[in-house]
Design a protein around this motif. Structure first.
Motif, PDB file in Angstrom:
ATOM      1  N   LEU A  54      96.066   6.039 -21.782  1.00 51.88           N
ATOM      2  CA  LEU A  54      95.019   6.938 -22.281  1.00 51.88           C
ATOM      3  C   LEU A  54      95.525   8.413 -22.905  1.00 51.88           C
ATOM      4  CD1 LEU A  54      91.616   6.522 -20.540  1.00 51.88           C
ATOM      5  CD2 LEU A  54      92.407   5.672 -22.868  1.00 51.88           C
ATOM      6  N   GLN A  55      96.610   8.554 -22.231  1.00 49.49           N
ATOM      7  CA  GLN A  55      97.417   9.993 -22.412  1.00 49.49           C
ATOM      8  C   GLN A  55      98.379   9.547 -23.480  1.00 49.49           C
ATOM      9  OE1 GLN A  55      99.008  10.745 -18.632  1.00 49.49           O
ATOM     10  NE2 GLN A  55      97.343  12.250 -18.097  1.00 49.49           N
ATOM     11  N   ILE A  56      99.005   8.631 -23.976  1.00 49.13           N
ATOM     12  CA  ILE A  56      99.741   8.261 -24.902  1.00 49.13           C
ATOM     13  C   ILE A  56      99.160   7.749 -26.221  1.00 49.13           C
ATOM     14  CG2 ILE A  56     101.679   8.340 -23.551  1.00 49.13           C
ATOM     15  CD1 ILE A  56     102.012   5.281 -24.177  1.00 49.13           C
ATOM     16  N   ALA A  57      97.956   7.150 -26.058  1.00 46.51           N
ATOM     17  CA  ALA A  57      97.241   6.613 -26.934  1.00 46.51           C
ATOM     18  C   ALA A  57      96.563   7.399 -28.153  1.00 46.51           C
ATOM     19  CB  ALA A  57      96.377   5.373 -26.548  1.00 46.51           C
ATOM     20  N   ASN A  58      96.372   6.762 -29.409  1.00 43.42           N
ATOM     21  CA  ASN A  58      95.413   7.324 -30.253  1.00 43.42           C
ATOM     22  C   ASN A  58      94.130   6.771 -30.170  1.00 43.42           C
ATOM     23  OD1 ASN A  58      98.341   6.605 -32.141  1.00 43.42           O
ATOM     24  ND2 ASN A  58      97.637   8.493 -32.333  1.00 43.42           N
ATOM     25  N   ARG A  59      93.889   5.478 -30.140  1.00 46.28           N
ATOM     26  CA  ARG A  59      92.485   5.080 -29.802  1.00 46.28           C
ATOM     27  C   ARG A  59      92.617   4.226 -28.424  1.00 46.28           C
ATOM     28  NH1 ARG A  59      90.347   1.939 -33.001  1.00 46.28           N
ATOM     29  NH2 ARG A  59      92.259   1.428 -34.335  1.00 46.28           N
ATOM     30  N   ALA A  60      91.485   3.841 -27.937  1.00 48.02           N
ATOM     31  CA  ALA A  60      91.384   3.021 -27.095  1.00 48.02           C
ATOM     32  C   ALA A  60      90.106   2.021 -27.018  1.00 48.02           C
ATOM     33  CB  ALA A  60      91.181   3.672 -25.528  1.00 48.02           C
ATOM     34  N   TYR A  61      90.004   0.836 -26.470  1.00 47.94           N
ATOM     35  CA  TYR A  61      89.019  -0.120 -26.305  1.00 47.94           C
ATOM     36  C   TYR A  61      89.135  -0.398 -24.697  1.00 47.94           C
ATOM     37  CZ  TYR A  61      89.148  -0.928 -31.406  1.00 47.94           C
ATOM     38  OH  TYR A  61      89.387  -0.854 -32.746  1.00 47.94           O
ATOM     39  N   ALA A 108      91.327   8.083 -27.711  1.00 47.27           N
ATOM     40  CA  ALA A 108      91.731   8.032 -26.357  1.00 47.27           C
ATOM     41  C   ALA A 108      91.571   9.244 -25.433  1.00 47.27           C
ATOM     42  CB  ALA A 108      93.215   7.709 -26.299  1.00 47.27           C
ATOM     43  N   GLN A 109      91.669  10.463 -26.114  1.00 47.71           N
ATOM     44  CA  GLN A 109      91.178  11.802 -25.393  1.00 47.71           C
ATOM     45  C   GLN A 109      90.209  11.722 -25.084  1.00 47.71           C
ATOM     46  OE1 GLN A 109      93.643  14.238 -24.320  1.00 47.71           O
ATOM     47  NE2 GLN A 109      94.960  12.377 -24.619  1.00 47.71           N
ATOM     48  N   GLU A 110      88.889  11.258 -25.949  1.00 48.60           N
ATOM     49  CA  GLU A 110      87.504  11.382 -25.514  1.00 48.60           C
ATOM     50  C   GLU A 110      87.224  10.385 -24.287  1.00 48.60           C
ATOM     51  OE1 GLU A 110      84.921  10.747 -28.776  1.00 48.60           O
ATOM     52  OE2 GLU A 110      85.722  12.240 -30.057  1.00 48.60           O
ATOM     53  N   LEU A 111      87.699   9.206 -24.275  1.00 47.48           N
ATOM     54  CA  LEU A 111      87.746   8.481 -23.177  1.00 47.48           C
ATOM     55  C   LEU A 111      88.367   8.862 -21.702  1.00 47.48           C
ATOM     56  CD1 LEU A 111      88.006   4.800 -24.757  1.00 47.48           C
ATOM     57  CD2 LEU A 111      85.838   6.344 -24.608  1.00 47.48           C
ATOM     58  N   HIS A 151      88.417  11.621 -20.818  1.00 48.41           N
ATOM     59  CA  HIS A 151      87.527  12.782 -20.150  1.00 48.41           C
ATOM     60  C   HIS A 151      85.817  12.112 -20.270  1.00 48.41           C
ATOM     61  CE1 HIS A 151      91.055  15.226 -21.980  1.00 48.41           C
ATOM     62  NE2 HIS A 151      90.849  15.646 -20.583  1.00 48.41           N
ATOM     63  N   ASP A 152      85.692  10.993 -20.333  1.00 47.25           N
ATOM     64  CA  ASP A 152      84.447  10.306 -20.379  1.00 47.25           C
ATOM     65  C   ASP A 152      84.149   9.893 -18.751  1.00 47.25           C
ATOM     66  OD1 ASP A 152      82.440   8.297 -20.069  1.00 47.25           O
ATOM     67  OD2 ASP A 152      82.409   8.410 -22.268  1.00 47.25           O
ATOM     68  N   PRO A 153      83.207  10.640 -18.296  1.00 45.75           N
ATOM     69  CA  PRO A 153      82.713  10.410 -16.772  1.00 45.75           C
ATOM     70  C   PRO A 153      82.743   9.019 -16.532  1.00 45.75           C
ATOM     71  CG  PRO A 153      81.136  12.074 -17.699  1.00 45.75           C
ATOM     72  CD  PRO A 153      82.023  11.497 -18.782  1.00 45.75           C
ATOM     73  N   ARG A 154      82.045   8.075 -17.431  1.00 41.20           N
ATOM     74  CA  ARG A 154      82.122   6.776 -17.145  1.00 41.20           C
ATOM     75  C   ARG A 154      83.580   6.008 -16.836  1.00 41.20           C
ATOM     76  NH1 ARG A 154      78.559   5.331 -22.211  1.00 41.20           N
ATOM     77  NH2 ARG A 154      80.213   6.816 -22.984  1.00 41.20           N
ATOM     78  N   ILE A 155      84.559   6.316 -17.848  1.00 41.64           N
ATOM     79  CA  ILE A 155      85.740   6.018 -17.595  1.00 41.64           C
ATOM     80  C   ILE A 155      86.365   6.344 -16.271  1.00 41.64           C
ATOM     81  CG2 ILE A 155      88.068   5.778 -18.677  1.00 41.64           C
ATOM     82  CD1 ILE A 155      85.747   4.201 -20.132  1.00 41.64           C
ATOM     83  N   ILE A 156      86.227   7.824 -15.981  1.00 39.35           N
ATOM     84  CA  ILE A 156      86.939   8.273 -14.921  1.00 39.35           C
ATOM     85  C   ILE A 156      86.452   7.828 -13.750  1.00 39.35           C
ATOM     86  CG2 ILE A 156      86.762  10.691 -13.556  1.00 39.35           C
ATOM     87  CD1 ILE A 156      86.603  12.053 -16.142  1.00 39.35           C
ATOM     88  N   GLU A 157      85.255   7.278 -13.536  1.00 38.23           N
ATOM     89  CA  GLU A 157      84.732   6.855 -12.332  1.00 38.23           C
ATOM     90  C   GLU A 157      84.996   5.369 -12.229  1.00 38.23           C
ATOM     91  OE1 GLU A 157      80.302   5.763 -10.254  1.00 38.23           O
ATOM     92  OE2 GLU A 157      80.414   6.694 -12.199  1.00 38.23           O
TER      93      GLU A 157
END
Length: 239
Positions: free
Chosen positions: A203-210, A223-226, A228-234
């Protein structure tokens, strides 16, 4: 507006009766790094194998620069510009580094063009040039990963599919491989679809993520939004 480099539209892939990909849709635009993250068994490798034609979807479409690849055999998909670095690297251990790289240019008949591509790969991976006459199986894990990426780059692919490039590598080598991926994109303009267990690094190097889970896309976005998304973090970052 030009078509995406790669587009999956409602792709359904099966292993026998097992429904592995369930309506997967995603796009990768020119010059992007897009990452596909998810837990083990989510369908990430299956997605890349389906794109490469190693698996055939029962429903849906896969388009490269707007043109469907569904009827093409894998070697024709390579010709169209899909470079695939498989999970586990898949180098030829008994062949030298040079021979492995030359295998990546098996479609090229012009020896001067092959030399030009070798020079490009060696400029990105000087260590491969140093070990040019060494057998692939004697390289370290990190060097083997460089060799696998270098072999795919010998095709000058329109899109590079990377499957778990950090797998089995020590932390310092993981950092080096991700720096290389970032440079390939920023300096060479390589379009990349990255499958990676190390979600934070991806996620740190990508533009977007799925986010893929049990064969379905659960979430997508910048990618930057995901990151820092609490659901992704957990679920994926272990923080």
């Amino acid at each position: 507006m030009s078509a995406p480099v790669l587009e999956l539209i409602n792709v359904n892939t099966y292993y026998g009766k097992i429904h592995a990909l369930k309506g997967v849709s995603l796009t990768v635009e020119q010059g992007e790094i897009v990452t596909l993250i998810g837990s083990n068994g989510a369908g990430k490798t299956t997605t890349l194998r389906t794109i490469s034609g190693l698996l055939r979807p029962r429903q849906g479409d896969i388009r490269l620069n707007g043109v469907s690849t569904l009827t093409l055999p894998p070697h024709k998909i390579v010709e169209k510009g899909v470079g695939h670095v498989p999970e586990g690297r898949g180098i030829f251990p008994a062949l030298t580094v040079l021979e492995n790289l030359e295998m990546g240019a098996f479609l090229v008949r012009d020896s001067a063009e092959i030399d030009r591509r070798l020079a490009l790969v060696f400029s990105i991976f000087p260590r491969l040039q140093e070990r040019m006459h060494q057998r692939g199986g004697t390289l370290s894990g990190g060097e083997q990963q460089m060799l696998a990426i270098g072999r795919a780059l010998m095709q000058l692919p329109a899109i590079l599919l990377l499957d778990e490039p950090s797998m089995g590598l020590a932390p310092l080598l993981v950092e080096e491989i991700f720096n290389i991926i970032r440079k390939l994109n920023s300096e060479q303009g390589t379009t990349i679809l990255l499958v990676e267990q190390n979600a934070q690094a991806a996620l740190q190097i990508a533009n977007r993520a799925y986010v893929l889970e049990t064969g379905r896309i659960l979430m997508s976005g910048p990618a930057q939004e995901l990151l820092h998304d609490p659901r992704i973090i957990e679920a994926y970052l272990g923080l």
